[in-house]
Design an enzyme around this catalytic site. Structure first.
Site, PDB file in Angstrom:
ATOM      1  N   ARG D 177       2.186   1.839  -8.700  1.00  0.00           N
ATOM      2  CA  ARG D 177       1.193   1.317  -9.693  1.00  0.00           C
ATOM      3  C   ARG D 177       1.597   0.916 -10.920  1.00  0.00           C
ATOM      4  O   ARG D 177       1.116   0.323 -11.651  1.00  0.00           O
ATOM      5  CB  ARG D 177       0.042   2.620  -9.600  1.00  0.00           C
ATOM      6  CG  ARG D 177      -1.084   2.413 -10.398  1.00  0.00           C
ATOM      7  CD  ARG D 177      -2.225   2.118  -9.629  1.00  0.00           C
ATOM      8  NE  ARG D 177      -3.398   2.073 -10.499  1.00  0.00           N
ATOM      9  CZ  ARG D 177      -3.574   1.030 -11.266  1.00  0.00           C
ATOM     10  NH1 ARG D 177      -2.982  -0.133 -11.147  1.00  0.00           N
ATOM     11  NH2 ARG D 177      -4.875   0.859 -11.752  1.00  0.00           N
ATOM     12  N   SER D 285     -18.972  18.438  22.306  1.00  0.00           N
ATOM     13  CA  SER D 285     -19.436  17.519  23.562  1.00  0.00           C
ATOM     14  C   SER D 285     -20.528  18.174  24.181  1.00  0.00           C
ATOM     15  O   SER D 285     -20.501  19.338  24.509  1.00  0.00           O
ATOM     16  CB  SER D 285     -18.028  17.683  24.551  1.00  0.00           C
ATOM     17  OG  SER D 285     -18.641  17.488  25.749  1.00  0.00           O
ATOM     18  N   LYS D 291     -15.498  22.668  24.127  1.00  0.00           N
ATOM     19  CA  LYS D 291     -14.647  21.619  23.327  1.00  0.00           C
ATOM     20  C   LYS D 291     -14.722  21.825  21.853  1.00  0.00           C
ATOM     21  O   LYS D 291     -15.961  21.662  21.488  1.00  0.00           O
ATOM     22  CB  LYS D 291     -14.797  20.360  23.801  1.00  0.00           C
ATOM     23  CG  LYS D 291     -14.238  20.071  25.450  1.00  0.00           C
ATOM     24  CD  LYS D 291     -14.118  18.662  25.895  1.00  0.00           C
ATOM     25  CE  LYS D 291     -12.505  18.492  24.761  1.00  0.00           C
ATOM     26  NZ  LYS D 291     -12.354  16.933  25.211  1.00  0.00           N
ATOM     27  N   ARG D 323       1.450 -23.420  -2.602  1.00  0.00           N
ATOM     28  CA  ARG D 323       0.271 -22.872  -2.316  1.00  0.00           C
ATOM     29  C   ARG D 323       0.362 -22.954  -0.484  1.00  0.00           C
ATOM     30  O   ARG D 323       0.425 -24.063  -0.158  1.00  0.00           O
ATOM     31  CB  ARG D 323      -1.056 -23.144  -2.460  1.00  0.00           C
ATOM     32  CG  ARG D 323      -2.155 -22.009  -2.551  1.00  0.00           C
ATOM     33  CD  ARG D 323      -3.500 -22.352  -2.999  1.00  0.00           C
ATOM     34  NE  ARG D 323      -3.225 -22.771  -4.511  1.00  0.00           N
ATOM     35  CZ  ARG D 323      -4.038 -23.360  -5.385  1.00  0.00           C
ATOM     36  NH1 ARG D 323      -5.224 -23.548  -5.010  1.00  0.00           N
ATOM     37  NH2 ARG D 323      -3.860 -23.364  -6.488  1.00  0.00           N
TER      38      ARG D 323
END
Lengths: 454, 454, 454, 454
Positions: D177, D285, D291, D323
């Site tokens: 950055r 579930s 689960k 380009r």
């Protein structure tokens, strides 16, 4: 941006979140009907469930927002669906199924429709290519290898190659769709067939346990309801079929990029043998009014790259145990992506061919660039008949070098060269250098390629 | 390192530089024979060329070293071959062909042999998987989804899924080899067929120009000499067939990585349900004598990754004009790479299955982990029959939570819970929680999957 | 074939099986030296081990053949090495290390050398590009977008872009090598730095357990012996550093393919602005003596594709627990492959630039193709100053259309058009259409780009 | 589906079509301001343009629908923008710019914001990992290699590795950055810097031709307006910077999949050492109430695969001339895709860590699986001090084999074995087999890793 760029809108729609929800509801409704006979369920219960399976009753955004937490969109969908029906019907909603049964079968339905859509576009491509092949069977142009003019061909031959290429994709997708292709179990003795796009139905771990040993006929009934083939086994964690579909679409996207690449290259200012048809707002540049960009070829090339890139994601078959953690879920994004962009590639090629302008005069004129030296192989052949190939090659090489160096034609160089002039008359030299006489089996090859057309 | 690691030596040999040279020489020799009749060439000339086409006469290293400058190994090879024959024969060496005709056809020959080799390995995998499926059809184990125990299956069912998965690859490759699959032109009206692995023969730009209109029968003769199908057109720049082969091998490599992944996961110390067979020097660690690493699964997983990664290189179909600059040449490395590592994946899976140790007791014991809560779905079913599904789910959820929290079994939690005890006797609870009674259609599914076996 | 095609032989050698064995032996020898002080080991014991670490004592083929069963080449290597030293020395061979310590550190050593080699090639590319940029700063040619002539540039500007592109790769790789780039821990407070290519040393599970708490100084000593940075932690299963190296090489390979692509496109017969230098046996075709194929550009394009394709294999960071099963092992093939082919791409671009022939006259002549309409933007600017941009665009568009339709030049069309002629004199029109006057900041941009050169 | 699944909604929003249009308008407004001084444009003209650059005035769907024909969304956008301002302002709209200037700069702005968003998520991951490392520095657990228990580590060490891994990604993205990383031109002499995310501004072919030699200061002004670095040259067809961003995100996605993979593996029922935190509607579930699926780990794994797969599309640097035709356009889809799914991977890992439950007792108990044979290396070390390593290995190997075969502990086997009992007392054996005493430098390594934290 994948939904709006380098796709075909109808294909983007076919794989939209809403369409996914609609397909899952179609499977849930079919399941209720498949359960009706074995469990002796009242018609009005089945109807109530089917009625609640209309997509307009649901908010796809809400379903997918919940899916991020639940792990699958089926959990919120089934909850909402269950809430929509009365007590009596509730127990039969989603009965015996697992989330993956619903999602995979829904995806299979979408993929089936997606292939149909692709086939329509591909047939359009093939029609245009065949018409070009037929119309231009005698339009001579330069054949080029490694970017260099090599020897003459006709534009009809090039278009015939496009036609054959597209035809092979059509046949492959038809076969894929009909179950004659792809990993399949077509033992004539057993009769069990497991084509590329079958039903998925096995319950939590693929044993159909909820049906206490009576699951196979229910799977068969569901398969009949949805008009989908019944596989030999549930395939929750064996994804070769999905991989095959993705791979075949990747091959098709690559095939389209071949045609697009040819159009783009032949549209270069310096070659100028093809232009995409003019159309208001197409391919222009406000700053550069002379430009007519081959926008459809460009879009097809972009689309094909995007389609192909996600194929390996689906080839990686290492789905854990009875249901994968990550690999399966990635398919929910990857499959729509590949369909959208393969459709984009095909549709843009179809549009490019539909309005293609063929500049025959430019094709003819380009043959004379480089002093017509692309006829060197032909001249070599003519001299070789008299002096042997080795000597002929030496002579023509020297003549080519001279032509290119001095900016004269190969014909001039040959006529002035006693080596050649000693064995060939001026007329024979000119005949040897006539591109229209050095096309070999071009016309016959076009006939062979087009023999299946019309 | 790609030649020595994660491959099968026989496949590495089949795609070695030497084998490539041998295949190209085979094509050159066949071409001389194909030219004999139409050009009325003396037998001794044809024999002289064929004689000079023995691979032991050439140095592959020298040929590939020159290829870096020449752009193709065919140029040095043809020069060397021509030098080996006398004046009379020289003109017929390579006559009318282009480098790509030789290289593509040679690669097709190698791919054909490569597929045969793969099929042998895959059949070995299928045999082992079928035997395991049959032997273990009643060996109960946990089915697992997202890494969590979900509900019981049998090891036989898992092995039957491996068998079916491998069977589908075998059928796909058989079809690919025989021309019944892949992009093809099988119009029954026309009879022209262009299967996945045909002859390449078109001359410089695919017009067969050197033969002055008489090229198609020569192509047919060459095709007969090499026992390769004749395509409808030369395909120098239309690579869908090569892409299809690569993609199908990618699917197969992915399929093998599914089996390898299952073996690796089930061999984890904490699961311990499978071990690869012990063998001197295999999978050990000098520092950690307790280790028995699943080395074949590991190698298969590495090999499959490597095979799949190069597939997109071959899907990108944008080959320029009549011969590509870069894309085609990359195939010379990519195709051998994919064959070598798909063979590596298959061969290592075969070895893993050959000596696989199945620890049935451990499979049984693992079912009791987490208090046997993987039977929750079954218990829910039993209670739902009395109280409806919604209420049953609520009850069993509470019992599972209690079992997991207090470290008791689900059976104990259910027996102590008045909600369940109110509707089910202790015996009924125990039956509901018996994994061997909750296998649904497992046995029938195994029968379906194995019906084509033996 | 990956060792012999589209690579640089020195790089292939650097990653050969033999070189891998040599690098592993170098690590084993350094380990013995690092252990000497803390464990008070006799000099002759250390020397004996170091002596036995000469690569010529080992047979790489035998080691890798055993590796297929053992799971790693370190196991056979350490056994052979141990057998070569006497009883006293044996206990110190490989002491406290794990296979992955040896292999990863060896690979880091090889990658370091590989980057040096790449840098040498890249610097050659940069030198050639800078010289071309400087020499051709006033060589006007067409700038092209989407394959269409758009507006003029100079060849110097294009070469300056190649130079800057290559310069960025050089700086990135220098930074990568020196630890200033890539995932790193460069907190000035802490002083701990973990550059991209550090030592790997952690023992079986990365705790340095064998050294009973005294491991870190030994790691530091080993690091000093090998002149490799010491990472903050062992990184057996965290492969971001390897992924970063692979990715950066992928970026470099892509950068080289840009230059190669430009060369290939500008070498097209119809453009003819560049040729790769002639050289005996280069780029020719026996059948087509006029051809001078841009073989180096072609090889660079093939190499770059091959290098890039394996990058995702190394990005997939999901290495299990403390050592992966499959993902790590795949690196042994993937890393050499990427180095070999990135070197191939770079080396072929260097060769292409070294002998590049620039055809200035052809560049100039190509500007007149399409009637010089690539100057339309410039003419629009001139008219816009008088009539506004919108009106100017309308006028020039019409003139371009006419020029292209009637085969006249844009200058002629403009002079004959009263709209333009009403506001610009013939001289002004000609000035507006002079490509050398429409180069904007080209010369200054070249200066900026080359400011770091020489 | 890529916008709704396996992403972070804020990132999906940041790369939505609307956000793309907003970013492009921001560039157009800044351009008007940058032109004001050199061209002495009235304030109200500049304000009028800036005013018309509010995104709410435009319909992104309409713009992208037109883009499919026009080839870029900039053409319709500029037309609509121009229509919104009066005659006086029109000529300055988009003046001197090309479509790619606008789109690339807009994408750079979006990528900058995208990296900020990623950094926030990554810092969350790092915080959680550091806290876990600190809290669990003494929580002993099994270290595992190739899925096998190998030797003890602490969970703190594992979390410290997660922290360091994440920290390296943070530092890499911060550097990316800020321009300190990635392909860059940071020659201290020249001062010209070209970081990874600079302005794009060059006009049609990168010469700034419309500004008649005065373009560089305008580019500098535009760069100041947008707070973006000024590159040394326009980079329309040199995409190494975009490739570097994509590659670094790919590395980050891979890093997140490492953590997700560890969580998924340690959450397996049979290992049970970690659970993702419970949350209503998460990971359940309906059919299997026991689960608790690791849904965040699952989603992160899916997201990472999707992010990585498109990286090669951006590495392929072969953009034609000034380009590209296809390669550039594909970035418009690929870049958003990679940002979305890298954010998805990171965000789901952050959520998984935020609520992570660490089951220390289970970690401890798992050490005793396999009879505690994971301590074999430690026992070997203790015996080796008396009998030499070779003999110690032989003895312990036999004891491990016996323990595993007879279902006793390694301690029992060792005590009963006279070889061991002859040299070690029972107490010494027990100490040697105590996992908490065989952690080497674990604690110090955690300190090093965390030294930069807090």
């Amino acid at each position: 941006m994948s939904d709006v760029l380098f796709t075909k809108p109808a294909m983007a729609e076919l794989f939209s979140p809403r369409a996914m929800v609609a397909a899952m509801l179609r499977v849930e409704a079919a399941l209720a009907r498949a359960l009706a006979v074995p469990y002796d369920i009242d018609d009005d219960v089945v109807s109530a469930i089917a009625d609640a399976c209309r997509v307009e009753l649901y908010d796809p955004d809400a379903i997918f927002a919940e899916a991020a937490t639940a792990g699958t969109p089926v959990i919120p969908l089934v909850r909402m669906l269950t809430e929509r029906v009365d007590e009596k019907a509730r127990r039969w909603v989603h009965w015996g199924a697992t989330s993956q049964d619903i999602m995979d079968t829904a995806m299979v339905l979408q993929m089936g429709e997606g292939i149909e859509l692709l086939l329509r576009e591909l047939r359009g491509v093939a029609e245009h290519a065949a018409a070009l092949a037929d119309a231009h069977r005698h339009t001579v142009m330069a054949g080029r290898t490694l970017g260099q003019q090599a020897a003459p061909i006709t534009f009809g031959l090039k278009a015939a190659r496009w036609f054959a290429l597209t035809g092979r994709q059509i046949r492959a997708l038809v076969a894929l769709r009909s179950g004659m292709i792809g990993p399949q179990l077509h033992d004539p003795v057993v009769g069990t067939i497991a084509p590329a796009l079958p039903l998925q139905f096995g319950g939590a771990v693929g044993t159909l346990a909820a049906f206490e040993g009576a699951g196979i006929p229910i799977a068969a009934a569901l398969s009949a309801e949805l008009e989908l083939p019944l596989p030999e086994l549930p395939w929750h964690a064996e994804r070769d079929r999905v991989a095959t579909v993705a791979a075949m679409l990747g091959v098709t996207a690559g095939a389209m990029s071949k045609i697009a690449s040819d159009i783009a290259l032949l549209s270069q200012t310096e070659i100028g043998e093809l232009s995409e048809g003019a159309q208001p707002g197409k391919g222009g540049s406000s700053a550069m009014p002379q430009k007519r960009n081959p926008v459809d070829a460009m879009s097809a090339l972009a689309a094909a790259r995007l389609a192909i890139a996600l194929v390996p994601t689906l080839l990686a078959g290492d789905h854990e145990h009875e249901r994968a953690i990550g690999a399966w879920q990635a398919e929910w994004v990857a499959i729509p992506h590949i369909f959208r962009h393969t459709a984009g590639a095909t549709s843009h090629v179809r549009q490019a061919l539909a309005g293609l302008e063929v500049h025959e005069d430019r094709m003819r004129r380009n043959l004379d660039l480089a002093g017509g030296t692309l006829m060197a192989e032909a001249l070599t052949g003519a001299i070789a008949a008299k002096l042997g190939r080795h000597e002929a090659q030496r002579i023509v090489k020297a003549e080519c070098d001279r032509a290119l160096r001095d900016g004269i034609t190969l014909a001039e160089a040959a006529v002035e060269d006693t080596c050649t002039a000693g064995v060939l008359s001026r007329e024979e030299i000119e005949q040897a250098l006539d591109p229209t006489r050095y096309l070999g089996s071009t016309n016959d090859l076009i006939d062979v390629a087009l023999s299946g057309w019309k």
